[in-house]
Design a protein around this motif. Structure first.
Motif, short mmCIF file in Angstrom:
data_model
loop_
_atom_site.label_atom_id
_atom_site.label_comp_id
_atom_site.label_asym_id
_atom_site.label_seq_id
_atom_site.Cartn_x
_atom_site.Cartn_y
_atom_site.Cartn_z
N LEU A 1 48.02 -5.79 -4.62
CA LEU A 1 47.12 -4.91 -3.87
C LEU A 1 45.76 -5.56 -3.65
O LEU A 1 45.20 -5.51 -2.55
N MET A 2 45.24 -6.21 -4.70
CA MET A 2 43.96 -6.89 -4.59
C MET A 2 44.02 -8.03 -3.57
O MET A 2 43.10 -8.18 -2.74
N LEU A 3 45.09 -8.81 -3.59
CA LEU A 3 45.23 -9.91 -2.64
C LEU A 3 45.33 -9.40 -1.21
O LEU A 3 44.78 -9.99 -0.27
N GLY B 1 35.52 -1.48 4.72
CA GLY B 1 34.45 -2.42 4.43
C GLY B 1 34.72 -3.16 3.13
O GLY B 1 35.60 -2.78 2.35
N LEU B 2 33.95 -4.22 2.89
CA LEU B 2 34.15 -5.03 1.69
C LEU B 2 33.96 -4.22 0.42
O LEU B 2 34.74 -4.35 -0.52
N SER B 3 32.94 -3.37 0.38
CA SER B 3 32.67 -2.59 -0.82
C SER B 3 33.83 -1.66 -1.15
O SER B 3 34.21 -1.49 -2.31
N ALA B 4 34.42 -1.05 -0.12
CA ALA B 4 35.56 -0.15 -0.33
C ALA B 4 36.77 -0.93 -0.82
O ALA B 4 37.50 -0.47 -1.71
N LEU C 1 38.60 -0.41 -4.46
CA LEU C 1 40.03 -0.11 -4.60
C LEU C 1 40.72 -1.15 -5.48
O LEU C 1 41.61 -0.82 -6.28
N SER C 2 40.32 -2.41 -5.33
CA SER C 2 40.91 -3.48 -6.14
C SER C 2 40.59 -3.27 -7.62
O SER C 2 41.47 -3.41 -8.48
N MET D 1 39.82 -0.45 -9.08
CA MET D 1 40.55 0.73 -9.55
C MET D 1 42.00 0.38 -9.87
O MET D 1 42.56 0.84 -10.87
N GLY D 2 42.62 -0.43 -9.01
CA GLY D 2 44.00 -0.83 -9.25
C GLY D 2 44.15 -1.65 -10.51
O GLY D 2 45.07 -1.43 -11.31
N LEU D 3 43.24 -2.60 -10.72
CA LEU D 3 43.28 -3.44 -11.92
C LEU D 3 43.01 -2.61 -13.17
O LEU D 3 43.63 -2.82 -14.22
N GLY D 4 42.08 -1.64 -13.05
CA GLY D 4 41.78 -0.77 -14.18
C GLY D 4 42.96 0.10 -14.57
O GLY D 4 43.25 0.29 -15.76
N ALA D 5 43.66 0.63 -13.56
CA ALA D 5 44.84 1.45 -13.83
C ALA D 5 45.93 0.61 -14.49
O ALA D 5 46.61 1.08 -15.42
N ALA D 6 46.09 -0.63 -14.05
CA ALA D 6 47.09 -1.52 -14.65
C ALA D 6 46.74 -1.81 -16.10
O ALA D 6 47.62 -1.83 -16.98
#
Length: 240
Positions: free
Chosen positions: A103-105, A124-127, A131-132, A134-139
């Protein structure tokens, strides 16, 4: 039937301490991979996007490699846990690491904004960074829960995270090369793929916006054909 020994479906069978709130929450975190599979299936069927299908294929390859690694390494789970199968590497950690890194990539490398259009407003870049993260944190939360529930040792979880991340990067590169060589475009033109109406527009088109625009055009067309909704006729009655 009364003499039949019943078995437990281990797919969603999670051991936790009912007196421990954190343990209870960790039991739900253990269901994240199953939930993501439901999300995959729903999005593939509803959008027919090649991007999502390819991500799911990579996810399944990641699971297959985890299956093989466990049987090669043959490392037992922690002794306090009565779970079945080998524990090295953690399949949960590997699953969520693959998903979050992929997702991050996608957000930071592949989803490069090319300006706004009528049917696409890029993030935008900040969004995309948010999101990246948040995804890494959830993992990380899912991976930590496997240690807290004593299903895996910290080393097993760490190896799972590493394996999932490496496979995600490798699969991202493979798909990128396939695109550059025209292999994906060729595959999408095959009769069996066209039968399922697969496409590759997720980066160029906002699916919700495109659908909304078609709906608006349809409503305008109806109004043009009927002369307007609720227009009063000569005899005083409203036309529907």
């Amino acid at each position: 039937m009364s003499n039949t020994v019943l078995a437990s479906l281990s797919l969603t069978h999670v051991h936790y301490d009912p007196s421990d709130t954190i343990s209870y929450l960790c039991a739900f975190l253990a269901l994240v991979p199953q939930g993501l599979c439901v999300v995959y299936a729903t999005l593939i069927w509803s959008t027919r996007e090649a991007e999502i299908l390819l991500l799911f294929v990579g996810q399944m390859l990641c699971e297959a490699l985890n299956f093989a690694l466990k049987r090669i390494l043959k490392e037992e789970r922690p002794k306090v846990m009565h779970g079945k199968g080998y524990g090295m590497p953690s399949s949960h950690a590997q699953f969520v690491a693959f998903f979050s890194v992929s997702l991050m990539l996608f957000l930071l490398v592949r989803h490069v904004p090319k300006g706004k259009s009528e049917s696409h407003t890029p993030l935008g870049l900040s969004a995309r960074v948010a999101l990246s993260v948040m995804g890494l944190g959830a993992a990380a939360a899912v991976a930590w829960s496997r240690i807290y529930l004593s299903y895996h040792t910290p080393k097993q979880v760490a190896v799972g995270l590493l394996a999932g991340s490496v496979i995600a990067v490798g699969w991202f590169i493979v798909v990128a090369i396939a695109r550059q060589l025209g292999m994906l475009e060729w595959a999408l033109e095959q009769p069996i793929v066209r039968l399922f109406r697969m496409r590759d527009l997720v980066v160029e088109q906002d699916l919700c916006q495109a659908g909304w625009e078609k709906w608006e055009e349809k409503k305008l067309g109806k109004k043009a054909n009927t002369g307007g909704i609720g227009k009063t006729s000569a005899n005083g009655k409203k036309k529907l």
